[in-house]
Design a protein around this motif. Structure first.
Motif, short mmCIF file in Angstrom:
data_model
loop_
_atom_site.label_atom_id
_atom_site.label_comp_id
_atom_site.label_asym_id
_atom_site.label_seq_id
_atom_site.Cartn_x
_atom_site.Cartn_y
_atom_site.Cartn_z
N LEU A 35 0.84 -1.19 0.00
CA LEU A 35 0.00 0.00 0.00
C LEU A 35 0.88 1.24 0.00
O LEU A 35 1.78 1.37 0.83
CB LEU A 35 -0.89 0.00 1.25
N LEU A 87 -9.04 -1.11 6.56
CA LEU A 87 -9.47 -0.43 5.33
C LEU A 87 -10.37 -1.34 4.51
O LEU A 87 -10.17 -2.56 4.46
CB LEU A 87 -8.26 -0.02 4.50
N LEU A 90 -10.66 -0.85 -1.20
CA LEU A 90 -9.48 -0.45 -1.95
C LEU A 90 -9.55 -0.96 -3.38
O LEU A 90 -10.07 -2.05 -3.63
CB LEU A 90 -8.21 -1.00 -1.30
N ASP A 91 -9.02 -0.19 -4.30
CA ASP A 91 -8.91 -0.60 -5.70
C ASP A 91 -7.61 -1.40 -5.83
O ASP A 91 -6.53 -0.82 -5.97
CB ASP A 91 -8.90 0.64 -6.61
N LEU A 92 -7.73 -2.72 -5.76
CA LEU A 92 -6.56 -3.59 -5.76
C LEU A 92 -6.13 -3.97 -7.17
O LEU A 92 -6.96 -4.27 -8.01
CB LEU A 92 -6.86 -4.88 -4.98
N ALA A 114 -2.14 -1.24 -4.02
CA ALA A 114 -3.21 -0.24 -3.92
C ALA A 114 -2.57 1.08 -3.52
O ALA A 114 -1.49 1.11 -2.92
CB ALA A 114 -4.26 -0.65 -2.89
N VAL A 116 -3.62 4.99 -1.80
CA VAL A 116 -4.59 5.79 -1.06
C VAL A 116 -3.99 7.17 -0.82
O VAL A 116 -2.79 7.37 -1.01
CB VAL A 116 -4.96 5.16 0.30
N VAL A 121 -7.22 8.58 4.89
CA VAL A 121 -7.62 7.25 5.39
C VAL A 121 -7.26 7.14 6.86
O VAL A 121 -6.35 7.81 7.35
CB VAL A 121 -6.96 6.09 4.61
#
Length: 166
Positions: A35, A87, A90-92, A114, A116, A121
């Motif tokens: 991340l 979280l 999320l756009d993984l 991902a 952020v 967040v």
């Protein structure tokens, strides 16, 4: 008792074992999240709880988990992200899969990426799994892994190369 998926050297399911029964020759599966902050590129690193059986107190990628009975890599990573760092949604992006033999364990690690906005967040760590977390600039992380490898899970140095971080 939860069972971990055991696979062969081609990542094909061959059985199930309780985590406490795993031996070095058993190959299992792990999903891992890398991340990063979309503005600075900083990486979220988490520290394993000091009470963990494997690699206590070592720093690692944002979230990870062993694939358990009835799960896929994709199912597991979503569950682990929510459980370990709080979280959701999320756009993984699915990244590379690597085989890791760190001399103590053998496993396939399926990476996910991902991004952020770290200022928007709220990280909520699972206190029985995660000791602490920190957003770390990539350059500092690479230096730390090279200069203090014992602070990190054994596989992180090679994984950073695979992920194009160093």
């Amino acid at each position: 008792m939860t069972k971990v998926v055991i696979v062969d050297n081609q990542d094909n399911h061959v059985g199930l074992k309780s985590y406490s029964d795993l031996r070095y020759e058993d190959i299992y599966q792990v999903s891992v999240l890398w991340l990063s902050d979309k503005n600075t590129g900083d990486c979220l690193m988490t520290q394993r709880k000091w009470t963990k059986h494997n690699d206590p107190g070592k720093w690692m990628a944002a979230a990870s988990g062993n694939i358990e009975e009835g799960e896929t890599y994709d199912d597991n990573i979503v569950h682990e992200i929510e459980e370990e760092i709080g979280l959701t949604g999320l756009d993984l992006t699915k990244g590379p899969k690597e085989f890791i033999d760190d001399g103590k364990h053998k496993f396939f690690a399926q990476w996910y990426f991902a991004e952020v906005d770290k200022n928007k967040v709220s990280i909520k760590i699972q206190e029985d799994e995660v000791e602490a977390y920190e957003w770390v600039p990539k350059e500092r992380l690479v230096k730390e892994v090279l200069n203090n490898p014992d602070k990190f899970v054994p596989s992180l140095r090679n994984s950073l190369k695979l992920l194009g971080i160093k």
